[in-house]
Scaffold this motif. Structure first.
Motif, mmCIF file in Angstrom:
data_model
loop_
_atom_site.group_PDB
_atom_site.id
_atom_site.type_symbol
_atom_site.label_atom_id
_atom_site.label_comp_id
_atom_site.label_asym_id
_atom_site.label_seq_id
_atom_site.Cartn_x
_atom_site.Cartn_y
_atom_site.Cartn_z
ATOM 1 N N GLN A 258 0.838 -1.193 0.000
ATOM 2 C CA GLN A 258 0.000 0.000 0.000
ATOM 3 C C GLN A 258 0.874 1.244 0.000
ATOM 4 O O GLN A 258 1.998 1.244 0.505
ATOM 5 N N LEU A 259 0.323 2.306 -0.637
ATOM 6 C CA LEU A 259 1.053 3.575 -0.634
ATOM 7 C C LEU A 259 1.028 4.163 0.775
ATOM 8 O O LEU A 259 -0.031 4.297 1.401
ATOM 9 N N SER A 260 2.217 4.549 1.260
ATOM 10 C CA SER A 260 2.325 4.988 2.661
ATOM 11 C C SER A 260 2.199 6.481 2.826
ATOM 12 O O SER A 260 1.892 6.962 3.918
ATOM 13 N N SER A 261 2.435 7.253 1.803
ATOM 14 C CA SER A 261 2.440 8.709 1.962
ATOM 15 C C SER A 261 1.547 9.348 0.921
ATOM 16 O O SER A 261 1.258 8.785 -0.136
ATOM 17 N N GLY A 262 1.148 10.601 1.250
ATOM 18 C CA GLY A 262 0.320 11.345 0.313
ATOM 19 C C GLY A 262 1.093 11.771 -0.895
ATOM 20 O O GLY A 262 0.516 11.935 -1.989
ATOM 21 N N ALA A 263 2.418 11.931 -0.725
ATOM 22 C CA ALA A 263 3.212 12.332 -1.877
ATOM 23 C C ALA A 263 3.187 11.257 -2.945
ATOM 24 O O ALA A 263 3.122 11.547 -4.142
ATOM 25 N N ASP A 264 3.227 10.022 -2.493
ATOM 26 C CA ASP A 264 3.184 8.925 -3.478
ATOM 27 C C ASP A 264 1.844 8.896 -4.209
ATOM 28 O O ASP A 264 1.789 8.665 -5.430
ATOM 29 N N LYS A 265 0.790 9.129 -3.470
ATOM 30 C CA LYS A 265 -0.544 9.126 -4.095
ATOM 31 C C LYS A 265 -0.653 10.266 -5.103
ATOM 32 O O LYS A 265 -1.221 10.105 -6.185
ATOM 33 N N LYS A 266 -0.054 11.457 -4.673
ATOM 34 C CA LYS A 266 -0.132 12.589 -5.579
ATOM 35 C C LYS A 266 0.675 12.330 -6.826
ATOM 36 O O LYS A 266 0.242 12.640 -7.955
ATOM 37 N N LEU A 267 1.868 11.737 -6.651
ATOM 38 C CA LEU A 267 2.695 11.403 -7.808
ATOM 39 C C LEU A 267 1.989 10.411 -8.734
ATOM 40 O O LEU A 267 2.034 10.537 -9.957
ATOM 41 N N LEU A 268 1.318 9.457 -8.088
ATOM 42 C CA LEU A 268 0.592 8.453 -8.901
ATOM 43 C C LEU A 268 -0.489 9.117 -9.731
ATOM 44 O O LEU A 268 -0.664 8.817 -10.926
#
Length: 814
Positions: free
Chosen positions: A776-786
């Motif tokens: 699972q994505l752990s940070s919001g930055a990763d979600k935003k990048l995705l």
């Protein structure tokens, strides 16, 4: 009572005693009862001995002249006496006046006699008249010598005159033999019969030898006439008018036997002979020996006009463009021998049987022997009609059986027993007649049946024809369905691969029209005429028709399967033509390019879909319209076979299209020694996924070009295969780094979102399993990048991904 008051009759006297009536009462009347003076006055000299013997005279006077006065009676008696005296005085006066002459003649004769006796005794020896006799004899001889010739001519003339008188008086009989011969030569049989009847009435019982001799000559010639008329009567062919005429002549001549029945028997044999000769002639013509099938009778000329008009109503043959409506000059050349034979055979029967039937009717009602059919001696000869009825019925049945068996031998040889094949068969044909010709034959036989029914022939005698019609109708249906199956086989070669707006070629329409035309050609056969039974009344027939119908469907499905397989070497000859008039198709020009096996398979799939939704249902309606039985079974079996074919073809196509895409995923993922555990931060969707999407787009374009309706069905399967493979690959990874997990999630989400309209529960489950295999994505930055990377992918691939943006309200079968 006043016995003296008697009626006076001046013209009558007292009748003689022989005419006087006797005493009717036998009463003895005494003399004392009559006045004595009156009796003396009435009967002078009789009063004294008046007895009952004289009473009759008195009684006559009393009975007939009771009102006549006595004075009148006295006057009557006086008149009677005067008349009696006159008669006696006249005779006596005649004798008295010639008495002296008588005495003188007597004296002269006596003197001559004495003189002759004296002279004869003295001067002539022998009789005294000997000399006179000698003189008279010499005179007679001299006269005979002088007049012998004259007398001979007179005797001959008298004899001739008497003979001429006899000839003149009986010249009718003497000239009759010669007149009979002359009239027979001229054909004046009525005159001969009238003369014979007259001679028979005049000289039939004569005892005169010369008359007997001539009458015998007449009988000899009449017997010869009987034989001549009988020969003419039994001569074939002949008209009904002539037959009736000869029968009446023979009846008038009192011919022995029953000439009318002999004529009926001869006509029966003649009709049978004509029918068999007709068959033999056509068989010889079929074998290459023309001209032998022309019997003595030409049915075209001998069929009554009403019958020919009836036959001319035969339905025209029409199926596609192979038959012309009505008959042209070339019809006879196109017509098969067996069809021409049936037509000529039926016309032959219709030309002969009506007269044969009318001859029998005339025989039954007696009009055959008399114009007025009145009771006469001729009609008495037909008292055995009841005995003849069964014999005539057998004749009609024999003709009907012969007609039916000859037609069966030509068209239904298997229905003829082996023993009858030589007599009724022998056609030795290799090919079966087409259904249209059979339908034409059925129409011909139907019209023949109607014409025979119009003659009022009992239906039981025509039952064999009805059975033949039913068998031919069943056979026609079978043959038509079999020929339809053959035509369906040839439809595969008529596939032009030209795709229309609906993604179809002309093949489904051609198949439907082939069935429709076949059923239309059977309409007249399937329709029941009055008195006919349904073709489908027998369960065996129902089962056979149902099986043949299913067989047609099976053959067409087999053709589709063969079309789906591209033969070797066809790459340069098979082309796909696209209808660019449709706004749904891309391209502005007409393109011709080689048809690949996948495209060929796809076209067949598109046709299968249309067949299932429309064509097979339409065909079922046509079957029902024509009263076919077992339609549900036909439809069910056909649909099952079609679905099986569709499933196989679809699986083959998906395998051809999905396997390359699925196979390219794993090499693409790990290209360049990519490792999920050690990878750079994601910068976008990698090329392997873009390549997979492009390949899916190519499939979409290929399917869309052929059939828009197949696009969802095909793409969902391709997406399922790709998602399942992607899920498997993700689950096979032992561990992901942070960057690896983000890269994997980016590619999975990009693929999922791109093909979202074609996702099924199975593909959704595969994508879910693939994502669950990732950390699972752990940070919001990763979600935003995705999210940024997904938007970037969709933006850069917008043009390519446009085909996936269309929504489908209905998911087709999978």
């Amino acid at each position: 009572m006043n016995y003296y008051d008697m009626r006076t009759d001046r013209n009558k006297g007292i009748p003689p005693l022989s005419l006087r009536p006797a005493n009717p009462l036998g009463i003895e009347i005494e003399k004392s009862k009559f006045p004595q003076k009156d009796l003396e006055m009435l009967f002078p000299g009789m009063s004294a001995d008046f007895t009952s013997e004289n009473f009759s005279a008195a009684w006559y006077l009393i009975e007939n002249h009771s009102t006549t006065s006595f004075e009148q009676l006295k006057m009557a008696v006086t008149n009677l006496k005067r008349q009696a005296n006159k008669k006696s005085e006249g005779s006596l006066a005649c004798v008295k006046g010639g008495l002296s002459t008588f005495f003188e003649a007597q004296d002269a004769l006596s003197a001559i006699h004495q003189k002759l006796e004296a002279d004869g005794t003295e001067k002539v020896e022998g009789s005294m008249t000997q000399k006179l006799e000698n003189v008279l004899n010499r005179a007679s001889n001299t006269a005979d010598t002088l007049f012998q010739e004259v007398l001979g001519r007179k005797d001959k003339a008298d004899s001739t005159r008497n003979a001429l008188n006899v000839l003149q008086r009986f010249k009718f009989l003497f000239n009759l033999p010669l007149n009979i011969e002359r009239n027979i030569q001229k054909g004046d049989y009525d005159v001969v019969i009238n003369d014979y009847e007259k001679a028979k009435s005049l000289f039939g019982k004569t005892e005169v030898q010369v008359f007997k001799k001539y009458y015998t000559e007449v009988e000899t010639r009449i017997e010869a006439l009987r034989e001549l008329l009988l020969d003419k009567l039994l001569e074939t062919p002949s008209t009904l008018h002539d037959q009736k005429r000869y029968i009446r002549y023979l009846a008038d001549l009192h011919a022995p036997g029953d000439p009318a029945w002999q004529c009926i028997g001869a006509q029966h044999r003649w009709i049978l002979q004509l029918m068999h000769s007709c068959k033999e002639g056509y068989i010889q013509d079929l074998k290459g020996t023309p001209g032998l099938h022309s019997p003595v009778v030409d049915p075209d000329n001998d069929v009554p006009p009403s019958m020919l008009g009836h036959l001319s109503q035969t339905a025209s043959l029409k199926r596609g463009s192979s038959f012309q409506s009505g008959r042209t000059d070339t019809w006879r050349y196109k017509c098969p021998h067996r069809v021409a034979f049936v037509e000529k055979l039926t016309k032959l029967v219709l030309s002969q049987l009506p007269n044969f039937w009318k001859l029998w009717i005339s025989y039954v009602n007696g009009s055959l022997f008399s114009e007025t059919a009145e009771k006469s001696s001729h009609i008495e000869r037909s008292k055995n009609v009841r005995q003849r009825q069964n014999d005539f019925k057998k004749m009609i049945q024999e003709i009907m059986h012969c007609l039916v068996k000859l037609i069966r031998g030509a068209l239904l040889p298997l229905s003829i027993p082996e023993g009858g094949m030589r007599q009724y068969g022998g056609w030795e044909v290799k090919s079966e007649l087409d259904g249209q010709w059979l339908a034409h034959v059925i129409q011909t036989i139907r019209l023949t049946y109607e014409s025979l029914t119009a003659l009022e022939i009992p239906n039981d005698m025509l039952q064999t024809i009805q059975d033949l019609i039913l068998d031919l109708r069943v056979h026609c249906v079978m043959v038509t369905l079999q020929h339809t199956a053959e035509e369906v086989k040839r439809l595969a070669g008529k596939e032009d691969w030209i795709v229309g707006n609906e993604g179809l070629t002309s093949l489904p329409y051609q198949f439907e029209q082939c069935i429709v035309h076949s059923l239309q050609s059977l309409k007249g056969v399937l329709d029941c005429k009055p008195g006919e039974a349904s073709v489908f009344q027998q369960p065996k027939t129902q089962e056979e028709v149902c099986q043949l119908s299913i067989n047609i469907m099976q053959i067409f499905i087999y053709c589709l399967e063969q079309l789906s397989i591209k033969p070797d070497g066809d790459g340069d000859t098979t082309h796909l033509s696209i209808d660019v008039s449709s706004p749904d198709l891309f391209g502005s020009i007409h393109e011709d390019f080689s048809l690949t096996s996948e495209q060929q398979l796809l076209i067949v799939l598109s046709n299968c879909c249309y067949l299932e939704r429309h064509t097979f249902l339409n065909i079922a309606e046509h079957f029902e319209k024509h009263n076919f039985q077992g339609i549900e079974k036909i439809t069910q079996v056909s649909m099952t076979l079609l679905k099986d074919l569709d499933h196989r073809l679809f699986e083959n196509y998906i395998e051809l299209k999905a396997d390359p895409i699925v196979g390219s995923l794993e090499p693409g993922i790990y290209a360049g020694y990519f490792d999920w555990k050690d990878c750079l931060p994601p910068t976008g969707v990698r090329n392997y996924l873009k390549e997979a999407l492009v390949n899916i787009i190519a499939v979409h374009a290929e399917v869309f070009t052929i059939s828009k309706e197949l696009v969802p069905r095909v793409l969902t399967k391709v997406v399922e295969a790709v998602s399942e493979e992607l899920s498997r690959l993700m689950q096979c990874v032992s561990s992901f780094s942070k960057n690896g997990a983000l890269q994997a999630r980016l590619e999975i989400c990009a693929l999922r979102d791109t093909v979202a309209v074609h996702l099924t529960p199975e593909s959704k489950s595969s994508f879910k399993q693939a994502l669950e295999a990732l950390p699972q994505l752990s940070s919001g930055a990763d979600k935003k990048l995705l999210e940024e990377l997904l938007n970037k992918f969709k933006s850069s691939m917008h043009l390519q991904l446009t085909c996936f943006q269309a929504t489908s309200s209905t998911m087709t079968k999978t």
